[in-house]
Enzyme design. Structure first.
Site, PDB file in Angstrom:
ATOM      1  N   GLU A 213      52.888 -18.405  45.670  1.00 40.61           N
ATOM      2  CA  GLU A 213      54.257 -18.069  46.109  1.00 40.61           C
ATOM      3  C   GLU A 213      54.508 -16.570  45.971  1.00 40.61           C
ATOM      4  O   GLU A 213      55.490 -16.141  45.344  1.00 40.61           O
ATOM      5  CB  GLU A 213      55.304 -18.903  45.349  1.00 40.61           C
ATOM      6  CG  GLU A 213      55.189 -20.385  45.657  1.00 40.61           C
ATOM      7  CD  GLU A 213      56.384 -21.249  45.264  1.00 40.61           C
ATOM      8  OE1 GLU A 213      57.310 -20.741  44.603  1.00 40.61           O
ATOM      9  OE2 GLU A 213      56.378 -22.447  45.618  1.00 40.61           O
ATOM     10  N   GLU A 336      51.564 -27.786  46.660  1.00 36.05           N
ATOM     11  CA  GLU A 336      52.716 -28.219  45.848  1.00 36.05           C
ATOM     12  C   GLU A 336      53.632 -29.014  46.761  1.00 36.05           C
ATOM     13  O   GLU A 336      54.039 -28.515  47.817  1.00 36.05           O
ATOM     14  CB  GLU A 336      53.485 -27.035  45.256  1.00 36.05           C
ATOM     15  CG  GLU A 336      52.741 -26.322  44.156  1.00 36.05           C
ATOM     16  CD  GLU A 336      53.570 -25.229  43.479  1.00 36.05           C
ATOM     17  OE1 GLU A 336      54.805 -25.349  43.403  1.00 36.05           O
ATOM     18  OE2 GLU A 336      52.952 -24.243  43.042  1.00 36.05           O
ATOM     19  N   GLN A 385      54.460 -32.507  39.479  1.00 33.19           N
ATOM     20  CA  GLN A 385      53.253 -32.114  38.773  1.00 33.19           C
ATOM     21  C   GLN A 385      52.786 -33.317  37.955  1.00 33.19           C
ATOM     22  O   GLN A 385      53.607 -34.138  37.553  1.00 33.19           O
ATOM     23  CB  GLN A 385      53.527 -30.944  37.858  1.00 33.19           C
ATOM     24  CG  GLN A 385      54.018 -29.705  38.584  1.00 33.19           C
ATOM     25  CD  GLN A 385      54.060 -28.476  37.682  1.00 33.19           C
ATOM     26  OE1 GLN A 385      53.710 -28.505  36.512  1.00 33.19           O
ATOM     27  NE2 GLN A 385      54.535 -27.378  38.253  1.00 33.19           N
TER      28      GLN A 385
HETATM   29  O1  AHR Z   1      56.317 -26.673  40.505  1.00 36.44           O
HETATM   30  C1  AHR Z   1      57.294 -25.841  40.001  1.00 36.44           C
HETATM   31  C2  AHR Z   1      57.326 -24.494  40.695  1.00 36.44           C
HETATM   32  O2  AHR Z   1      57.677 -24.656  42.031  1.00 36.44           O
HETATM   33  C3  AHR Z   1      56.021 -23.747  40.765  1.00 36.44           C
HETATM   34  O3  AHR Z   1      55.759 -23.041  39.619  1.00 36.44           O
HETATM   35  C4  AHR Z   1      56.225 -22.829  41.912  1.00 36.44           C
HETATM   36  O4  AHR Z   1      55.043 -22.487  42.573  1.00 36.44           O
HETATM   37  C5  AHR Z   1      57.198 -23.583  42.796  1.00 36.44           C
HETATM   38  O5  AHR Z   1      58.275 -22.803  43.172  1.00 36.44           O
END
Ligand code: AHR
Length: 532
Positions: A213, A336, A385
């Site tokens: 990001e 993600e 996650q």
């Molecule tokens: O998953 C949480 C956060 O979301 C991560 O650290 C980031 O890459 C995204 O904005």
């Protein structure tokens, strides 16, 4: 269950109907017997002999960050813990993830990746410097879990390692050294420090992300400045000692098409993959999202509708990739994705700890179906996650561990790993809410190496079951079985007190006749059917 194996006239009729629908006619003109019975019947054709693309098992990948209780407590309890562990890593969590055949794990971030300095996480644990985790709750990071511990975890899980490097606050040299430290087999300063730290043979690190990001937490860069840095940093991410590394460029967050256009245009020769992040929620916004467990149908509908945005999002990003990579060499990694709710009341908001209901499960089913559908480009996806953070598979509390509804979807869908995607034509009714509507059903199908066909179906409607009639074109089925994940209430979820509220059950509400089956999908459900 009724089981007859012969071709029926109905199959021919359905084929005709779909041929008509494919050239754009409306449902109203269709004279199919099934339709005349009533518009409640949804119809599908699965072309079981027309599969071309393989569904990369890495689509069922995971992500874990130094965030809240994901690493510490989730994976890592330390060697001296009373919680059963292997070299400090929880046995129960490893065992649960092994049951998913977890293919790949991404680490150490997320936003954390661009402030992580790997040298602080090697060597004797009691001598590792502490750092401040500025992104996630300003807590002290002990660095007890570092490179050796992560790669040990991957070996215990039997999965590939995907490491995200630091571009935002790191140096080219630091990134180069890290890759050499982990993967070089010969005589070099980095390889020798690794040996001194207890690991003789290099690890296999197949995937390496050059930043995370970088349009936001990874340095607030413009696409142009990141593209320049990407080209420089990636030069020194080498493939040593037979470890063929796939370099992953930072792609957009959701619909940031200018970003992916610039990065593809300027860096496509130097990347093996580019990432995409996509988080979804209900009616809220990023500041005030909404509760993971206390919601009404408006919130349910909003999540379903928002989840379906993954389809146009993949399509548009892939179209842009196609412009610069006509042969389709570069993979899209959705590294993600998932739902993002308000943190559970009473927990540190910076830890992003959220519960997980049947609503999250249906959303996950749709996401995974969409990745399967685009598997010619989507070669990896990593839900955010794995443990105790966002749309987790697993929640822990001390020595206790529970599996979430989303875990069960991953377990049910593992039949798609490395199977061949089958083309599906679905004609379904809408799920109407107020003045708005979305398709009520979502599907994906594949054929595995043994020839078994699997169909994953989601019924997005929280109140109405859906009858489906399906023709398995090109198949001569001998039998069928299924599993279902559903619940009484839209907010149903598993807790430490009641860990089995949402769990898969055997599903037998279908009839197979020749190569046609009919089935009734319960409201708010994920169903996986197997056909032999
Ligand atoms: O998953 C949480 C956060 O979301 C991560 O650290 C980031 O890459 C995204 O904005």
């Amino acid at each position: 269950m009724k089981l007859k194996v012969f071709r029926t006239r109905l199959f021919e009729e359905i084929t005709v109907v779909f041929a008509v629908l494919l050239v754009g006619c409306g449902l109203a003109n269709v004279s199919d017997a099934a339709v005349q019975e009533g518009s409640a019947v949804n119809r599908m054709i699965i072309h079981t002999d027309k599969g071309k693309e393989k569904i990369n098992k890495n689509i069922y990948g995971h992500f874990s960050e130094h965030l809240g209780r994901c690493i510490y407590e989730g994976f890592w309890v330390g060697e001296d813990s009373s919680i059963p562990n292997t070299r400090g890593i929880r046995n129960d969590v490893v065992e649960a993830l092994r049951k998913l055949n977890i293919p790949v794990l991404r680490w150490p971030g997320g936003c954390f990746a661009d402030e992580y300095h790997w040298r602080e996480g090697i060597g004797p644990r009691d001598q590792r410097p502490k750092m401040l985790n500025t992104h996630w709750g300003m807590v002290t990071e002990t660095n007890a879990f570092g490179t050796h511990e992560f790669l040990d975890l991957c070996e215990q899980l039997g999965c590939e390692a995907y490491i995200a490097g630091n571009v935002g606050s790191g140096t080219v040299e630091e990134m180069q050294d890290w890759v050499e430290y982990m993967t070089f087999d010969g005589d070099s300063e980095m390889a020798n420090i690794r040996r001194k730290n207890g690991r003789d043979k290099p690890w296999r690190v197949k995937y390496f992300g050059v930043g995370n990001e970088n349009w936001g937490c990874g340095g607030n860069m413009t696409a142009e400045s990141y593209a320049e840095l990407y080209n420089r940093f990636q030069t020194y991410v080498r493939s040593y000692s037979g470890n063929q590394i796939v370099k992953v460029a930072c792609g957009p967050g959701s619909a940031n098409y200018p970003w992916i256009t610039v990065v593809m245009e300027r860096c496509h020769r130097n990347m093996g993959a580019i990432s995409l992040h996509h988080y979804v929620r209900g009616t809220g916004n990023w500041v005030r999202k909404s509760s993971a467990t206390k919601f009404d149908e408006a919130e349910w509908f909003a999540l379903m509708k928002n989840t379906l945005t993954i389809y146009p999002l993949l399509k548009k990003n892939i179209e842009i990739m196609d412009r610069f990579d006509r042969r389709g060499r570069i993979a899209l990694f959705v590294d993600e994705w998932g739902t993002w709710w308000d943190a559970e009341p009473g927990t540190n908001p910076g830890f992003l700890y959220q519960q997980n209901t049947i609503r999250d499960a249906v959303s996950a089913g749709i996401f995974l179906n969409s990745f399967n559908e685009h598997c010619h480009r989507v070669k990896m996806a990593n839900i955010a996650q794995t443990v105790n953070v966002l749309q987790a598979m697993i929640l822990t509390k001390g020595e206790k561990m529970i599996l979430t509804p989303t875990y069960h979807v991953f377990e049910m869908y593992k039949v798609h790993h490395d199977a061949t995607l089958l083309p599906v034509e679905l004609h379904c009714n809408d799920y109407q809410f107020g003045n708005d509507k979305i398709p009520a059903l979502n599907v994906s199908a594949s054929k595995d190496n043994s020839g078994r066909i699997h169909i994953s179906l989601c019924n997005l409607d929280p109140s109405n079951a859906a009858e489906v009639r399906c023709a398995l074109e090109g198949a001569e089925p001998k039998g069928m079985f299924g599993r279902v994940l559903t619940a009484e209430d839209i907010t149903a979820h598993n807790t430490f007190e009641n860990p089995q509220v949402v769990k898969p059950a055997t599903f037998s509400d279908f009839e197979l006749e020749g190569n046609i089956f009919t089935t009734t999908l319960p409201a708010k459900s994920v169903v996986v059917l197997a056909i032999e």
